[in-house]
Structures are given as structure tokens and as C-alpha cells.
Design an enzyme around this catalytic site. Sequence first.
Site, PDB file in Angstrom:
ATOM      1  N   SER A 108       1.219  -1.225   0.282  1.00 62.77           N
ATOM      2  CA  SER A 108       0.192  -0.091  -0.112  1.00 62.77           C
ATOM      3  C   SER A 108       0.800   0.680  -0.140  1.00 62.77           C
ATOM      4  CB  SER A 108      -0.893   0.015   0.967  1.00 62.77           C
ATOM      5  OG  SER A 108      -1.382   1.442   1.623  1.00 62.77           O
ATOM      6  N   TYR A 136      -1.691   5.950  -4.460  1.00 60.49           N
ATOM      7  CA  TYR A 136      -3.163   7.377  -4.645  1.00 60.49           C
ATOM      8  C   TYR A 136      -2.594   8.209  -5.118  1.00 60.49           C
ATOM      9  CZ  TYR A 136      -5.757   4.586  -1.179  1.00 60.49           C
ATOM     10  OH  TYR A 136      -6.418   3.037  -0.148  1.00 60.49           O
ATOM     11  N   THR A 162      -4.764   2.875  -7.017  1.00 56.28           N
ATOM     12  CA  THR A 162      -6.052   3.187  -6.614  1.00 56.28           C
ATOM     13  C   THR A 162      -7.216   4.481  -6.987  1.00 56.28           C
ATOM     14  OG1 THR A 162      -5.068   1.999  -5.181  1.00 56.28           O
ATOM     15  CG2 THR A 162      -7.565   2.676  -4.922  1.00 56.28           C
ATOM     16  N   LYS A 229      -7.813  -0.082 -10.075  1.00 57.72           N
ATOM     17  CA  LYS A 229      -7.678  -0.849  -8.745  1.00 57.72           C
ATOM     18  C   LYS A 229      -9.029   0.021  -8.848  1.00 57.72           C
ATOM     19  CE  LYS A 229      -7.000  -3.128  -4.447  1.00 57.72           C
ATOM     20  NZ  LYS A 229      -8.193  -1.236  -3.509  1.00 57.72           N
TER      21      LYS A 229
HETATM   22  C1  LIG Z   1      -7.198  -2.579   6.453  1.00 54.01           C
HETATM   23  C2  LIG Z   1      -7.314  -1.971   4.809  1.00 54.01           C
HETATM   24  C3  LIG Z   1      -6.946  -1.626   4.414  1.00 54.01           C
HETATM   25  C4  LIG Z   1      -6.856  -1.114   2.852  1.00 54.01           C
HETATM   26  N1  LIG Z   1      -5.944  -0.135   2.735  1.00 54.01           N
HETATM   27  C5  LIG Z   1      -5.979  -0.254   1.846  1.00 54.01           C
HETATM   28  C6  LIG Z   1      -4.778   0.838   0.947  1.00 54.01           C
HETATM   29  O1  LIG Z   1      -4.236   1.422   1.279  1.00 54.01           O
HETATM   30  N2  LIG Z   1      -5.248   0.934  -1.107  1.00 54.01           N
HETATM   31  C7  LIG Z   1      -6.091   0.341  -1.317  1.00 54.01           C
HETATM   32  O2  LIG Z   1      -6.250   0.279  -2.652  1.00 54.01           O
HETATM   33  N3  LIG Z   1      -6.943  -0.664  -0.827  1.00 54.01           N
HETATM   34  C8  LIG Z   1      -6.844  -0.763   0.890  1.00 54.01           C
HETATM   35  N4  LIG Z   1      -8.055  -1.327   0.999  1.00 54.01           N
HETATM   36  C9  LIG Z   1      -8.478  -2.146   0.066  1.00 54.01           C
HETATM   37  C10 LIG Z   1      -8.008  -3.931  -0.163  1.00 54.01           C
HETATM   38  O3  LIG Z   1      -6.529  -3.219  -1.242  1.00 54.01           O
HETATM   39  C11 LIG Z   1      -9.203  -4.849  -0.526  1.00 54.01           C
HETATM   40  O4  LIG Z   1      -9.554  -4.117  -2.147  1.00 54.01           O
HETATM   41  C12 LIG Z   1     -10.027  -5.332   0.207  1.00 54.01           C
HETATM   42  O5  LIG Z   1      -9.796  -5.443   1.046  1.00 54.01           O
HETATM   43  C13 LIG Z   1     -10.758  -6.330  -0.280  1.00 54.01           C
HETATM   44  O6  LIG Z   1     -11.657  -7.023   0.258  1.00 54.01           O
HETATM   45  P1  LIG Z   1     -11.265  -8.234   1.408  1.00 54.01           P
HETATM   46  O7  LIG Z   1     -11.038  -7.784   2.737  1.00 54.01           O
HETATM   47  O8  LIG Z   1     -12.962  -8.703   1.725  1.00 54.01           O
HETATM   48  O9  LIG Z   1     -10.178  -9.274   0.603  1.00 54.01           O
HETATM   49  C14 LIG Z   1      -8.095  -2.013   2.437  1.00 54.01           C
HETATM   50  C15 LIG Z   1      -8.304  -2.891   3.200  1.00 54.01           C
HETATM   51  C16 LIG Z   1      -8.389  -2.586   4.240  1.00 54.01           C
HETATM   52  C17 LIG Z   1      -9.563  -4.490   5.127  1.00 54.01           C
END
Ligand SMILES: Cc1cc2nc3c(=O)[nH]c(=O)nc-3n(C[C@H](O)[C@H](O)[C@H](O)COP(=O)(O)O)c2cc1C
Length: 358
Positions: A108, A136, A162, A229
Site C-alpha cells: 500500500s 493514490y 487505486t 484498482k
Molecule cells: C484495513 C484495510 C486497509 C486497506 N487499505 C488500502 C489501501 O491502502 N489501498 C488500497 O488500494 N486498498 C486498500 N484496502 C482495500 C484492499 O486492497 C482490498 O480491496 C479489499 O480489502 C479486498 O477485500 P477483502 O478484504 O474482503 O479481501 C484496504 C482494505 C482494508 C481491509
Amino acid sequence: MSAAIVNLQDHEDAARAVLDDGAWAYFSGGAADEISLRQNHQAWQQWALAPRVLQNLRGGHTRCQLLGQVWPFPLLVAPMALQCWAHPDGEAAMALAAASQQCGMVLSHQTSTDLQTVAQLALQDTDRGPLWFQLYAHGDRGALAELIQQVEAAGYEALVLTVDAPVSGARDRERRHAQARPAHIRAAHAQAPVAAAGAGLCQGLADRAPTWDDVTWLQSHTRLPILLKGVTHPQDARQAASLALDGLIVSNHGGRTLDTMPATAQLLARVADAVQGEVTLLVDGGIRRGTDIFKALALGADAVLVGRPCVYGLAHGGAQGVAHVLRLLRDEFEIALALSGCATPQAITRQHLLACTP
Ligand SMILES: Cc1cc2nc3c(=O)[nH]c(=O)nc-3n(C[C@H](O)[C@H](O)[C@H](O)COP(=O)(O)O)c2cc1C
């Protein structure tokens, strides 16, 4: 790993027992009423499998091709911010575990461990999966260009931009624990925070939201392949393909941004049909079983990403916990392949699925 932990739900329960309420709200929560969050998980179950029998399974493997390269297994750890809040070893443990299980990792932009350390750990494993960096693009372009140079120099193999979070979602659970994050847990490559929803968007807070111009700017500032994404609309998918982007990730941010968006298991086929194999296609959201990975591939994905379960494994078991989560998914997927009559991921087709709406 305790013998009592045999599936991803067990990992989630174990994580709940060790995380405080604030961290739990952050890692497990979604936006608003968490409808998309719940449906992400349920929607995979609404596809039924239609196995073929008596197929020749000799010479089987789990390899997949992503961005023109062959990798051992079609699974990556999704980008998730601030993993040191779940466990002190944070992204370093995540990277080691992913590589040990031949899975990929997307780091991330809001990593709590510096990107160079993570790359060194991940890249030393010759049998690893891909290592990508998520960006981002809300911030200052000069700072972003500098960061991209660091990412390239460290050895990351693709950029994941993203695009579904120009502002942060209205996360009720998280807002109830607004002060919960310890001061020492912060993004190592600081960037301007994404404006919180409801904080005067129309007075300019959304002004820095990225547009297609930022995508073309990014294309001219990196030699790495770029994936978007958070693309879920077929027209956006077409636009991305027409700009010669390298890949798309169908995602609703794990139900953390716009609540009541459909589940990704419902959105994937539309995007796959729109791009017709022109770009590498991945999906995430609610994938908790090897059969879910199988279904994602049947609907047109080349690989999947898994988010929260990896952080749950990390929270209660460090690198070993994550490795166990990924191992379970690998084993379940291989069983699903064999029992469906498919020797390889490439043998999976939509004919292996039946829609079974409740
Ligand atoms: C705690 C947390 C932090 C996240 N941080 C980011 C991030 O920094 N950048 C991003 O593109 N997606 C982020 N996401 C989304 C994840 O990349 C992903 O799309 C999502 O968690 C997938 O679903 P799942 O948790 O049900 O497998 C985050 C998700 C969670 C749960």
C-alpha cells in the site's frame, strides 16, 4: 499454528481475540451499513460449481500469467494500509509470508514499513509471486514522481493506481474509534490524507480527486506496467483498455468506500466481457475459500487478491499466521481444481459455474 485453525473464519476469530476494539474496527469494518462488505462475501456463494468428471488431470499446475509473466499461483495479498497496527512485524512479515507461499503482494501507498525494506525481503525469494506497489494520486505530482522513482529503484514490478477512493468512505465503525490509532503507527511515505467524507466536499476537498489526466500523467512518468484498482463499470474498463493500460482490478475496496455497490462477484463478468482479454484482469472482495478463487477465474479473472484474511493471520500469528492463511487458500484451490476436472487454472471456464440466486 493451532490444529483448531482450519479455515479463514478461524483466523478471523483468532484475530478478533487479540486486536483491540479500535484496530478491529479499522481492519474489519466497511462503509456505512456494510451492505457491500457483507455481499462481497455472500455473492461468491451464490455461484454454484458445475464440475466435470473423468477429466485427464495429469501434468496439472497452478501457474498463471500476469502482465506477460508466468507466476506460480494466481493469488496476491491486497494492498492494505498500516499493517504494523495489526502486528509489529507489519508489512515485512506480510511480504515474507506471501513469498514463502509463492503468492504475490501489493504494498500500500500507506505502508507503515518503508518500501525498500519490504522489497528486499520479498525479492530474495526466487519462487515468489509478483511484487507490486499501490499508489493514490491525490497528492502533489512532484512528490508522487519522486516516490515512483523510489518504487522503481527498489524493484517493484508494477504500479497499481487505486481509483475508487477519491475521498474516504463514511465508515461508521471506524468513526466510533476515531482516536484509537497509536501515534507511532503511521504511513512511512507520507502523503496528504484522503479527505474524510462529509468534511465540506463541495468547498474544495474533492478538488484533488484524480481524473483520467492523472492516469496519462502516470503513464508518462513510469516505465512500469500500470493497473487501475477499483474499476467496476464496463465503460471505465473500455476507457482503460483504450489508453493501453496493462491491467484492471475489479474491486469495491472491500466494501470500505461506497456502500451498496454490488459485490465484485456480480461485477466481474461485465468487466471481463468489456475488455475481452485485452488487459490483465484481477478481482478482490470477500474471497475466503479456494472455491471463490476458482469462481473468480471462471468469471474471467487471471488472478485474485485477498485482503482482510491476511491481516487477520498477521494479527494473531505474524508471518506464520499469514503463511497459513495463504496455504489454506492454495490447498483449497488445488482441491477445487481437481474436483472440478481442471488440470490447470487455464482450463477453468464459465461452464464450470451455475448462477444460483437465492
Ligand atoms: C484495513 C484495510 C486497509 C486497506 N487499505 C488500502 C489501501 O491502502 N489501498 C488500497 O488500494 N486498498 C486498500 N484496502 C482495500 C484492499 O486492497 C482490498 O480491496 C479489499 O480489502 C479486498 O477485500 P477483502 O478484504 O474482503 O479481501 C484496504 C482494505 C482494508 C481491509
